[in-house]
Design a protein around this motif. Structure first.
Motif, PDB file in Angstrom:
ATOM      1  N   ASP A 116       7.884   2.306   2.527  1.00  0.00           N
ATOM      2  CA  ASP A 116       7.833   3.478   1.651  1.00  0.00           C
ATOM      3  C   ASP A 116       8.527   4.641   2.350  1.00  0.00           C
TER       4      ASP A 116
ATOM      5  N   PHE B 168      -4.354  -1.528  -1.254  1.00  0.00           N
ATOM      6  CA  PHE B 168      -3.438  -1.786  -0.145  1.00  0.00           C
ATOM      7  C   PHE B 168      -3.641  -0.732   0.947  1.00  0.00           C
TER       8      PHE B 168
ATOM      9  N   VAL C 159       3.671  -0.476   3.581  1.00  0.00           N
ATOM     10  CA  VAL C 159       2.626  -0.766   2.596  1.00  0.00           C
ATOM     11  C   VAL C 159       2.288  -2.246   2.699  1.00  0.00           C
ATOM     12  N   SER C 160       1.016  -2.564   2.881  1.00  0.00           N
ATOM     13  CA  SER C 160       0.596  -3.943   3.105  1.00  0.00           C
ATOM     14  C   SER C 160       0.901  -4.846   1.917  1.00  0.00           C
TER      15      SER C 160
ATOM     16  N   LEU D  94      -1.699   1.702   3.990  1.00  0.00           N
ATOM     17  CA  LEU D  94      -0.463   2.298   4.484  1.00  0.00           C
ATOM     18  C   LEU D  94      -0.546   2.430   6.002  1.00  0.00           C
TER      19      LEU D  94
ATOM     20  N   GLU E 245       5.022  -7.194   2.343  1.00  0.00           N
ATOM     21  CA  GLU E 245       4.949  -5.851   2.907  1.00  0.00           C
ATOM     22  C   GLU E 245       6.223  -5.085   2.530  1.00  0.00           C
TER      23      GLU E 245
ATOM     24  N   GLN F 233      -5.849   4.011   2.524  1.00  0.00           N
ATOM     25  CA  GLN F 233      -5.874   2.936   1.538  1.00  0.00           C
ATOM     26  C   GLN F 233      -5.525   3.511   0.170  1.00  0.00           C
TER      27      GLN F 233
END
Length: 228
Positions: A151, A96, A112-113, A98, A148, A52
């Motif tokens: 990354d 968020f 990434v949310s 990952l 979303e 997170q």
């Protein structure tokens, strides 16, 4: 004599109009679509166990906001460089998550949310990288939502692009002028960020890894613009 009098009156009226125009406060200027709307500096805080994270930071410039000083977005004393401690405009994301994807060669990938991104104006700034709450002090002036995002992690840096859609904003007064992000970037902004993969020595209880980043934001077309 009459012609001279008329010319004198005309010149007087023109001078009054010119002076009046100079005294009218500058209005917020909408950033053209795809033009740079802002530049920013931030840090990415990560819990490597829960995967997170959260980001905070400050803006070095925002297009359309009064720029009549050498460093208009900072409350820096003379001969003191601007920094996070003196930044009037700051940002903070929500927490968020990952989610790791299979590596693609030497490229490490994370999803990434989705979540939210907020901007704040503090007329008496005193931000501290070791205290995330200092970046969300002051007036909450804009709220964005993001989908979303992917990354990409290279050997020394990571990068990603995020489109933040403006969902609400509040008028704020800065240096005698009123502004609102619904006028500056009504469609939102697309953020381009470069993140260093070299951790900083700063560590918090909830986030043991801290990574520096910086980037720029481009103005997004709003629905009304797209209809035309």
């Amino acid at each position: 004599m009459k012609a001279h009098t008329l010319n004198t009156k005309f010149c007087t009226l023109a001078l009054v109009a010119l002076i009046g125009g100079l005294l009218i406060p500058a209005e917020a200027q909408k950033t053209p679509t795809s033009a740079v709307a802002c530049n920013f500096v931030g840090r990415f805080y990560l819990n490597p166990i829960s995967l997170q994270g959260e980001v905070v930071g400050y803006f070095t410039n925002i297009h359309g906001i009064f720029n009549g000083m050498s460093a208009p977005l900072f409350n820096s004393p003379p001969n003191v460089p601007p920094s996070e401690r003196t930044a009037f405009f700051t940002f903070r994301s929500d927490v968020f998550t990952l989610n790791a994807l299979p590596a693609n060669g030497d490229l490490v990938l994370f999803l990434v949310s989705a979540g939210k991104f907020n901007i704040f104006f503090n007329p008496a700034p005193n931000c501290d990288w070791s205290n995330l709450d200092t970046f969300s002090n002051g007036q909450h002036i804009a709220n964005f939502t993001r989908p979303e995002v992917l990354d990409l992690q290279f050997k020394s840096i990571s990068q990603h692009m995020i489109t933040e859609t403006l969902i609400s904003s509040q008028t704020f007064t800065f240096k005698g002028h009123n502004y609102n992000f619904s006028e500056l970037v009504p469609g939102g902004i697309t953020l381009f960020e470069a993140i260093s993969n070299t951790p900083l020595p700063v560590a918090l209880t909830s986030f043991s890894i801290v990574l520096p980043f910086a980037g720029s934001g481009l103005a997004v077309a709003c629905e009304k613009d797209q209809q035309h």
